[in-house]
Each structure stands twice: as C-alpha cells, then as structure tokens.
Design a protein around this motif. Structure first.
Motif, short mmCIF file in Angstrom:
data_model
loop_
_atom_site.label_atom_id
_atom_site.label_comp_id
_atom_site.label_asym_id
_atom_site.label_seq_id
_atom_site.Cartn_x
_atom_site.Cartn_y
_atom_site.Cartn_z
N TRP C 48 0.83 -1.20 0.00
CA TRP C 48 0.00 0.00 0.00
C TRP C 48 0.87 1.26 0.00
N TYR C 49 0.32 2.29 -0.59
CA TYR C 49 1.02 3.57 -0.65
C TYR C 49 0.43 4.53 0.35
N ASP C 50 1.31 5.30 0.97
CA ASP C 50 0.89 6.39 1.84
C ASP C 50 1.82 7.57 1.54
N GLU C 51 2.06 8.43 2.49
CA GLU C 51 2.91 9.60 2.19
C GLU C 51 4.40 9.27 2.20
N LYS C 52 4.75 8.03 2.60
CA LYS C 52 6.17 7.65 2.59
C LYS C 52 6.64 7.43 1.14
N PRO C 53 7.95 7.59 0.89
CA PRO C 53 8.41 7.44 -0.49
C PRO C 53 8.19 6.04 -1.06
N GLU C 54 8.29 5.00 -0.21
CA GLU C 54 8.10 3.63 -0.71
C GLU C 54 6.84 3.02 -0.11
N PRO C 55 6.20 2.13 -0.85
CA PRO C 55 4.99 1.49 -0.32
C PRO C 55 5.35 0.55 0.82
N GLY C 56 4.40 0.33 1.71
CA GLY C 56 4.55 -0.71 2.73
C GLY C 56 4.15 -2.05 2.13
N VAL C 57 4.75 -3.13 2.61
CA VAL C 57 4.40 -4.46 2.12
C VAL C 57 4.29 -5.39 3.33
N PHE C 58 3.17 -6.10 3.40
CA PHE C 58 2.99 -7.11 4.45
C PHE C 58 2.74 -8.44 3.75
N ARG C 59 3.62 -9.43 3.99
CA ARG C 59 3.50 -10.72 3.32
C ARG C 59 3.60 -11.82 4.36
N SER C 60 2.88 -12.90 4.12
CA SER C 60 2.88 -14.00 5.08
C SER C 60 2.68 -15.31 4.36
N ILE C 61 3.18 -16.39 4.95
CA ILE C 61 2.99 -17.70 4.34
C ILE C 61 1.73 -18.40 4.84
N GLU C 62 1.00 -17.80 5.76
CA GLU C 62 -0.24 -18.42 6.24
C GLU C 62 -1.34 -18.24 5.19
N PRO C 63 -2.33 -19.13 5.18
CA PRO C 63 -3.50 -18.86 4.34
C PRO C 63 -4.16 -17.55 4.77
N ALA C 64 -4.60 -16.77 3.80
CA ALA C 64 -5.18 -15.47 4.11
C ALA C 64 -6.47 -15.57 4.92
N TRP C 65 -7.23 -16.65 4.70
CA TRP C 65 -8.59 -16.68 5.25
C TRP C 65 -8.63 -16.63 6.76
N ASN C 66 -7.61 -17.13 7.42
CA ASN C 66 -7.63 -17.15 8.89
C ASN C 66 -6.52 -16.32 9.49
N ASP C 67 -5.91 -15.45 8.71
CA ASP C 67 -4.77 -14.70 9.24
C ASP C 67 -5.24 -13.49 10.05
#
Lengths: 284, 284, 284, 284
Positions: C48-67
């Motif tokens: 996601w982009y905000d006012e920072k120069p680089e986007p934030g990234v959140f990644r995980s190896i868990e299935p998304a449905w229960n994270d």
C-alpha cells in the motif's frame, strides 16, 4: 471441518498411507469430497508409536499439502500404529496447541466435528475436568476439552464408556444452556495397542466415517496392489473419507456406533451417549 | 522474561521508537542488559491507537530482530499512543495467542514477569474470571489471565484499584496453595488516552522499569536530537530497560509503585496489592 | 494459481476492498470460482502507498482466510492505492520471499500465472537480469524473475514496453528450449500513481482479468451501496475474479490487452509481446 | 553466525546428542560462548541417515530452543550418522530454504561463517554452478551456493579437493572484485558413510571447530557416563563449540585443516584453497 486417518497393522512408512494412494489424506487437505469444507488448510498433525513409551507427535499450522517437513517425516518414520489429522478451523485459533492429535501419556485423541456454541458451554466443561489434569491443557480447541473430559471420566480404563459419558456431559450442559444439538463428529483414540473410532452426533446426522475390511479378501480383489501383499491380515485403516483408489475396500461406520481395532479384537458396536447421573451445576 | 515499551505523546512512526535509538527495543530482543534473559526471541507484539474505536494489534511468533513485517508496519504506521512487547516464553507455548499486548475492546495490557507456579494457581484464577469474559480468553499465557482478572475486577473503571485487587487475588490464591512469592513483574495497560504502568513483586524485588522525564529539559540537554524537537512536552516513554543513547533521559520507577501518563496528568504513586475481602474458595 | 486485486482511487480502509464484499478476495482464498485452483492458501501479500516514499508491504505464508494479522492491518491501514495477492504455489517454496507483491523502490509487481518449465528457462532469464539489480532478488519465484527482467528492460520508464519485452524474452528463451507456451498470466504493476494491468499468454488462453467501470453510472444502479457514495468517480478496482455482489460493475479485460488506471488516464489497449532484437545466447 | 554438530558412530536417539549434555547444541542456540553471536535463533535443521537411500531433513525457521517439533523428532528418531545446525542469519532471509543442512541426493552440507560481500560475488558464483544443478537451488543463502559449487567441482568424487577448489573459486572471484577476505568458516559434508569437516578462512582466523577424541580413553576418564559405555569406539562428534560437560573429550581442529571421520579412517590433514587454473571471467 477436518479429516483424519487412523492406521493399525504391519509397520509401514507413514507416507504410504498419507501420500501414496489416490485421493490420499494430503490430497483431501486441498480437495475433500465428503467433508463439510473442501479445504482443510488450518494445520495438521501426525502421532506415531514406536518402541518409546509415548508416541511421537508432529504438528504444524501450515497447510499439509505443501509442508516439506511432513513429507520428510512421512518418508522416514515407520510405524504400525499411527494417527494423522488435517484441520479446518472453526473458531479457535490456528496454532500448534489446537492441532490434533492431542497426546496425554500413551494416549492420542483426534476429532472431526465440533461442540456447538462452544463459548456457551466451555466454562462448565472446563470446570468438569479433573483438577490434576487441568494444567496440562495447552490450547483452546474444543477437541482438547473433549479429550481432557474423557481422561477425567475414565478413558484409560474403558474408552467406550468414557467417550459415552463425555458426550453425555456435553449434551447435558449444552441442552441446559439452550443448545439444540451440542455434539457433532467422529472421534478416534488409541493407547498404541488398540484404537477406538466413534461416529455420533446429537442430531443423528454425523460426519462420515469409513474403515477397511478384510485384507485377505482385498488381496484377491486387487492382486496387483503391492501394499496389500505386504501388510498383515489384521491391518486396518479408519478414515473420515475413503482413499480413492480401492472403492471395494471401504465400509461405512454406521450412524451412532463405534469400532475397536487391534489385538485381533475388531468389533463394531452401537454407541449411545450417557448422560451424567448427577448433573453438573449450571447457573440459571 | 520479556521487555516492553509504552509510548504516549506526539504521533510518530512506530519505527522511531522501536528501531531508531541505540539499544532499541528490537535490539533488546537480541541483547537485553537488564532482563532476566538476554534473549527475548519468543514472539512479539505491537498495539497502536488511531482514529478507529479499537487499537490495532500485530503479533507474531518470530523473533522481532529479523521480522520483516514488523519493520514494514513500524515504517508505515503513525500513532501517538502505542505499546510494544518482546517475549521470552517461560512455560506457555510460543503462539500468537500468548503474545502481548492483549486487547479487549479499547484496552491493551502487557506484562514482564510471571505468576509463580502457574500450574498450581491457574484453575482457581480462571474460575475467578467473570463468566461473560471467560470465552474471550484465546491463549494460555499467565498474562492473559491477569488481564481478564483485572477486567473482572474493574479495570475499565479504576485501573490502579483493579490491578491492586488482581495481584491481591493472585497472592491470596498463591499463598494458600503454598507459593511463597506469587507475583512478579511490571504491567502496562491503557485505554488509548491514559496509560498506567506498575512495578511490583510479592518478594519486593521487581523487574526494572523506567520512564522518560521532562521533554523541555531534555531538549536543552540534547539540542542535536531531532526527535526531541519534534515531540510535544507531554510525550512519555515507559520501558523495561532504557534506550541506550540518552542516559539522562531516564528515571527509574521505584519499587512498589505505579505511574499514570496522559492528558496532562502524569503521576507517580505507591502501589500495594489488595487482598480479597472474601477469599476465593480453595480446596484444602 | 493465484488471485489478485489492485485498487486506485479514494483512500479507503483496506478491509473495505479485501473483506467486505461478497466473494471478497479473502473469500476467494478458500473458494475461487474462476481460478485454476479453488484454493489459494500458500501465502498472501498486500502492498500500500501512503505519504512515505516507498509502499509498505505485508506478506505471510499463512492462508489469508484465517490470518489475524491481515485482518488487523486491513482494519487500520487506509490507502488510495494498493495491491493484494493470494497465492497457490506451483513449484517454488511457500516462503515470504516468494509472496507477491514484490517491491523495488516505489514499484510493486504481482502476477497470476506461471513461466512454463521454469527449471528449463530459469538460468538464462536470471542471466538477463541487470547485474546491479541481481543481488536484490530475495526469493526463487518465477514472478520475481519477471519483475527483475522488467526492471532491467525499462519498467520505470515505460511499463507497457518493458512488460512486452520481458514476455518477449521469456518466449524467446522458452521456445529455443522447446517450451511450447512459455508465458501464462496476468500482471499488475504500479509506481503508486498509475497502475498497469496485463492479460496475456503465449497460447492465447489467458487467466481471467476484470475491472470496474464508471463509478457515476454504478452509483445510479446501486444507490443503496455506501461504498459507491463514498469513492470518487475515478476509483478503479482490477481483479482476477469479480467480487460477487455487483455483477454489473465488472468488465472483462480482453485477451491480449492491458489497461492503465490513474491520473485521469484510464485506457485499454492491445498487448503484444516483443521478441528481443538480438537473441540472448542459449547453448544448443 | 551459526553453530553445528556432526555425529558419526553407534546409532542413538538424536536427543542424546542435541539436548542431553550440558551446554548442548540447543542450549547454544540461546547461549553460545564461542560464536560470533550469543544467539542463534534464526531457524535450525537436522539431517539424518537411516536405511532409506537419501537422508531425512527437518528444517524450521523457529528458534530451536523452544521448538516442540524438534523435541519430538529428536526423541523418536535414531541414527548413527546425523547433522544438526542452528542459524544466526546475516543478510539472507529467515526461511526454510536458507536453513542448513542442505541436501542433494545422498549428500548433506552445512556451514558456519559467510561469503564476505555476498552481493558483490553472488552472480559470478551462481554462474559457475553447473547448469544441470542450477534449477535445484531453492533458497538464497551463501552456503547453498557453496554447496552447489562444490557439487559442480566434484564433491561426490573427492570432497577435500572439491571444497578446496570451491573456496579457491570464491577467493578468486572475491579478490578480483576487491573483497579482502572472501571466505570465512567451517564446513561439514557427508554422504552418510564418511564425513568431512573443514576449518578455514581467507584471513587465517577461522571460526572454532572441535572434535571428540578416543572413546576408549574417555570411557576410562568418565566411567560414570552411560553414553560412553553405549557408543562404539569409532563414534565421533564434531562441533563448532564443545559440549560443556566433558572438557577433556574435546580437541580443537587446527587452523587451515580438515578432518575425515568414518569407516575406520579418521584423519586430520592440512587444508589449502585451490585457486582456479583458468579464472572465471569477471567484468572489469
């Protein structure tokens, strides 16, 4: 919800039961056909017996289908008595301490189903667990509560009676709290010598459960199958859902019944929950 | 055991408090100097307030020092009120539901220390949790029990009184069970507006706790520090262990006392546990 | 394979796009209807982009449905420009460094599809990555190779040209190695201001791709939908598979074409891979 | 950096070597005394040989000290030939594919140390890996590159020569890129019958390495130690750091030397890196 497999018989590499057959348990983690959910991706566990006094247990929160460590262990551990379980979480967190099978001393325990409206009945059930056992509860899964209730009510002495009394207690507490159908599911438990598998639900529509029949007859039917040549006559597999490649091998466990496997003592019997003689106090 | 940090003041990026300073909290995850253990690698958590009614919470079982997601979140989330915690597990499992801070509604809660002989006192303490709160307990950490006892005993109305009664209850149950020093530790709790930090132990030798003093004076002492130019006069940091680069900035919270921070109402007061008027029944 | 979502428009909480709608992206992690696989449980990521120069990234190896952490972040992060991706791994390991979106400086990149016979073409493609970019490759996913090839071939200056040359190179290397259909998939990339979405495959049967149409017209069709009242006219959602509750809102991106979204410059254009002028040397 | 252990001798439960002794390897994951870092909490791995053609490998990104699955496997797997490694990551991601030991066919490989300025030399080294081996590289650790270079340069035929040529190549590439001391560390490798352990660094100040001496003599010195009564005379343990309870048992591997263990062929020899005859082309 979940899917499970219980094996008793000639020692084999775990992978031969977990991965090898078509529509294997690991395959069912992605594509279950009979389960309430097609995907069972919220962790898994295996428990196996060897010459050590207690069974080994390997549990993980990763989906089973891509777990490299499960593949390694299944490819290097040989056992004549083991449980495997794949989880579809409903409510309690995806964490190792909520993964099946659960272990206490020599005993393993696993379950496919649920305690209806767990939040409503949980505290009363926890209170019914023996005080000396209570500190061993490590997670928050409904199945772990079932296991500790069963241990409290004599699992180590008479498993069918203890399970009947455990489910009877769950139904008693649930109904007095307004839960229509308090228990649903299939349960497997073992001490490493014999295993017991139960199919029961308060509403009489229980999760599916199957077991393999006479190995000698299967050998005649499927002479090309190596595995059938290798395993002994008393080898049995009990599963939530049949492996796909030997349809004639599978018999359904009837509604409201249980089976015993092991030590030449295979039996299939009716099962009925036993309500508590003296009710546990439930505040109005 | 653990290390924690509580921040209240001008909104800043979390990373400015978590990563930037020498001997930062994340650095303390690998090299704590004052902690009971040098390594706090059994998971971590951050909880932060924004315009939403409830705080956000990010918890993980990975060690904080190498967690890429923590770095991302800390680099993109801005808050004027947040908690962070790094864990060294003693007894309960390394799982997200045992990571601090714990949340209930608007409240956050974290702890560095332990309930002595948890297995001995756990059941009686759990029974003292309000029945309506009981189903929200998601893990098995001693700190989560403390939190739910505090909620039961009025945390949302009068935090110092609720914490005093909670620890009083822990001491009462513990001593009647033969535990010499039932409680040890520091506790932080907040509703997003004010925060309370407690330092107490049954034996009178509590885990360390520090807070930053007057920002106006620090600005004069360290004119080259940008962060001090940016934050408001009422900004406060409370920590298990000082950040390393501004020694003059830190005051120790005295033994058996607690502090309140926020809304121009900073105070430091003596703390004493309050035993229950009517004892909880404990079987002989 | 995978499913993804790209959002550009009025700033919203991520959860409004990820969780709220029927057949949401998170729902598709368990029950995709149009994907090659129904389950996308091998990790996920959001950028996601905000006012920072680089986007934030959140990644995980868990299935998304229960994270639980994804739920928290989606419930507290607001952005007007973000990517989300759920993964069904084929070949490369389930690990954070293989999760999409990938980031380099201000750029994000994600993909649904594959490089056919990756083991056959991988080394030649890696060699074509610019030497100064090579050390930044952190995982082993085919998509990360695509991204670094695109960066090598001018992504930051002319994204459609760079993607056309990247896929052209993949096809050139693949065909000379005997791979019939070297590339399959949809790609999204963005610099935080504009986003580009491509649908292409060597065999002309590409993974599905959809985008939302004119918001003003949708507002008239669905006056009861709050979200449509809130977002600006130029808000766009591009997805592997439509969200389920607004069928009229979705247009399919045609085979072999790409779209540009952002800065009032929405366009849909034909896409053709550009073979390299001078072939990369491939040993016979 | 890391710590490792290599065992060859009478079959024992892994836990007897990993957990039982004072200052055990697992203990060293929290409190290493001789390592460059006190904490080795960025994952671990064990590889063991049994009657299967390839060794089993169990690797995890959790810290070893609290990993329940490692405890289970170590308590149920018996082997006469195994490797164990605990990791302190420097640079490459904390992920299973970067955990040691690495496996290829019958071979295991692990390392404590680093390739200096990896980003500078990585691409040239990867290019030197045999094309047929290249697709098997699954992670991004410097040690995995070493392993595949060694396989390329003849590890399976002549391990000491292959390691000498591998490090020679690393030094050659490094020095031409301006890296002063390109290689640092200790390496262990095995085919399940014999194991080779190397201690070397470009600057001549290598990580520590120890091995146990004559079991018959140790039995006399420590008659009360059961383990010494049980294991055969040719049992050997090679470790980054001695186990704490039998100081007289340990000999240091001298700087710039290597040892061979197994099949009655224990030897300690000088080690020298072998520069490539024809240099790998490095752009100016």
């Amino acid at each position: 919800m979940c899917r499970w497999l219980a094996y008793s018989g000639s020692p084999i590499l775990l992978e031969r039961a977990l991965y090898a057959p078509a529509h294997s348990l690991i395959d069912q983690s992605l594509h279950s056909e009979l389960g309430a959910e097609a995907t069972n991706g919220d962790g898994f566990g295996v428990g196996w017996y060897d010459e050590k006094p207690e069974p080994g247990v390997f549990r993980s929160i990763e989906p089973a289908w891509n777990d490299q460590n499960l593949r390694e262990i299944a490819g290097h551990v040989t056992s004549g008595h083991f449980f495997a379980h794949i989880r579809a979480a409903i409510g309690s967190a995806v964490q190792q301490t909520n993964c099946h099978p659960f272990r206490h001393g020599r005993w393993l325990f696993m379950h496919n189903g649920y305690l209806a409206e767990l939040a409503t009945v949980k505290r009363d059930l926890i209170l019914a667990v023996d005080e000396s056992l209570y500190p061993s509860i490590a997670g928050q899964a409904d199945t772990e509560i079932l296991f500790y209730l069963a241990l409290t009510l004599g699992l180590e002495d008479d498993p069918p009676d203890a399970i009947a009394r455990t489910i009877g207690l769950v139904e008693d507490v649930g109904r007095r709290k307004g839960v229509e159908f308090p228990f649903q599911g299939t349960i497997a438990t073992t001490d490493g010598r014999r295993m017991w598998a139960f199919r029961y639900s308060s509403e009489g529509k229980s999760r599916s459960l199957f077991f393999t029949g006479n190995v000698a007859r299967l050998r005649e039917q499927y002479p090309e199958r190596d595995i059938l040549q290798e395993v002994s006559d008393d080898t049995r597999l009990v599963m939530s859902e049949p492996l796909g490649d030997l349809p004639a091998a599978w018999n359904e466990v009837p509604e409201s019944s249980y089976g015993v496997v092991g030590e030449g003592d295979d039996q299939l019997r009716p099962f009925r929950a036993k309500p508590p003689v003296t009710s546990v106090a439930v505040p109005a």
